[in-house]
Scaffold this active site. Structure first.
Site, PDB file in Angstrom:
ATOM      1  N   SER A   4       5.035   5.988  -3.549  1.00  0.00           N
ATOM      2  CA  SER A   4       4.158   6.285  -2.408  1.00  0.00           C
ATOM      3  C   SER A   4       4.684   7.523  -1.708  1.00  0.00           C
ATOM      4  O   SER A   4       5.894   7.808  -1.758  1.00  0.00           O
ATOM      5  CB  SER A   4       4.142   5.113  -1.424  1.00  0.00           C
ATOM      6  OG  SER A   4       3.506   5.466  -0.207  1.00  0.00           O
TER       7      SER A   4
ATOM      8  N   TYR B 218       9.161  -1.205   3.210  1.00  0.00           N
ATOM      9  CA  TYR B 218       8.238  -0.427   2.364  1.00  0.00           C
ATOM     10  C   TYR B 218       8.771   0.986   2.160  1.00  0.00           C
ATOM     11  O   TYR B 218       8.829   1.493   1.030  1.00  0.00           O
ATOM     12  CB  TYR B 218       6.848  -0.402   2.990  1.00  0.00           C
ATOM     13  CG  TYR B 218       5.801   0.224   2.092  1.00  0.00           C
ATOM     14  CD1 TYR B 218       5.273  -0.486   1.023  1.00  0.00           C
ATOM     15  CD2 TYR B 218       5.339   1.527   2.313  1.00  0.00           C
ATOM     16  CE1 TYR B 218       4.317   0.072   0.195  1.00  0.00           C
ATOM     17  CE2 TYR B 218       4.388   2.091   1.499  1.00  0.00           C
ATOM     18  CZ  TYR B 218       3.877   1.359   0.430  1.00  0.00           C
ATOM     19  OH  TYR B 218       2.933   1.929  -0.403  1.00  0.00           O
TER      20      TYR B 218
END
Length: 262
Positions: free
Chosen positions: A148, A162
């Site tokens: 990401s 995350y």
């Protein structure tokens, strides 16, 4: 140079985790269109079977929970009953957890780190013999980790695990790539930006507004992300090793003083 085969996946066998929805479903649809047989897996069996029925006979559902080693081993055992080799593995399954720093829970940390970082490593490890079986230096197998842009820069949210897991996955990609190239297995990663999904609800529900803050002036489409995966998975990506391909409309590398909830 044969352009007709440069981006083809004809005859390839692919495995896509988290393949029942979102980016994983885009990958599966594109790979099938490019000629591959695709196995999709996800924790929710009904969604897995529903997607397979939608995408047709070249999409085979094998639902399993890959957040544990037991689930990974069960998945690989079932896969080996059906295939003697795998050409492409996309580690796409992932989770996010947002919580205030002072309240951030061990449960949220473990869930996110296990699925985003631990599972890609051990699934790739457990599938090593399948990936190596037919790989050559002229026709290597491929592993693509879905990271990401939140592993490359900060978003405004308190998504501690995350951020850490996706940043870790980018560097893990390099480390594993250095080892597996010895076995003619090419490992790379993709770092998506703003794409509409259940995980990125800002892009899903407010795409036009989010797009205004991206240099390309729009959020990503299913074709944008699928094309990147096909490039790395096909013969076109044979000489790209240990790289993270950022697919974000310029947010990370071409934005000037821009902040975005992506």
């Amino acid at each position: 140079m044969n352009i007709d085969t440069l981006f083809s996946l004809e005859g390839k066998v692919a495995v896509i985790t988290g393949g029942s929805r979102g980016l994983g479903k885009h990958f599966a649809r594109a790979f099938i269109a490019s000629g591959a047989k695709v196995y999709i897996t996800s924790r929710k069996a009904p969604a897995c079977f529903e997607t397979a029925e939608e995408l047709g006979e070249m999409c085979i559902p094998l639902p399993h929970d890959l957040s544990t080693l037991e689930g990974i081993d069960a998945f690989v055992a079932e896969l080996k009953e059906k295939e003697d080799h795998v050409d492409i593995l996309i580690n796409n399954a992932g989770a996010a957890w947002g919580e205030d720093y002072l309240d951030y829970s061990e449960a949220g940390w473990d869930k996110t780190m296990d699925l985003n970082l631990k599972s890609p490593f051990f699934l790739t490890q457990r599938m090593h013999d399948l990936l190596k079986a037919k790989a050559t230096n002229e026709d290597p197998s491929k592993v693509i980790n879905i990271a990401s842009i939140d592993g490359q820069r900060l978003n405004p949210w308190e998504t501690y695990a995350y951020h850490a897991s996706k940043s870790g996955l980018i560097y893990l990609t390099r480390r594993v790539a250095a080892r597996l190239i010895e076995d003619n297995i090419v490992v790379n990663a993709i770092a998506p930006g703003a794409f509409a999904s259940d995980m990125n609800r800002a892009a899903r529900d407010h795409g036009d507004e989010v797009g205004k803050r991206i240099p390309s002036r729009r959020i990503g489409t299913d074709e944008d992300i699928a094309a990147a995966a096909i490039y790395l998975a096909a013969r076109s990506g044979n000489y790209v090793v240990g790289h993270t391909l950022t697919v974000d409309g310029g947010l990370v590398n071409a934005a000037i003083g821009t902040s975005i909830d992506a």
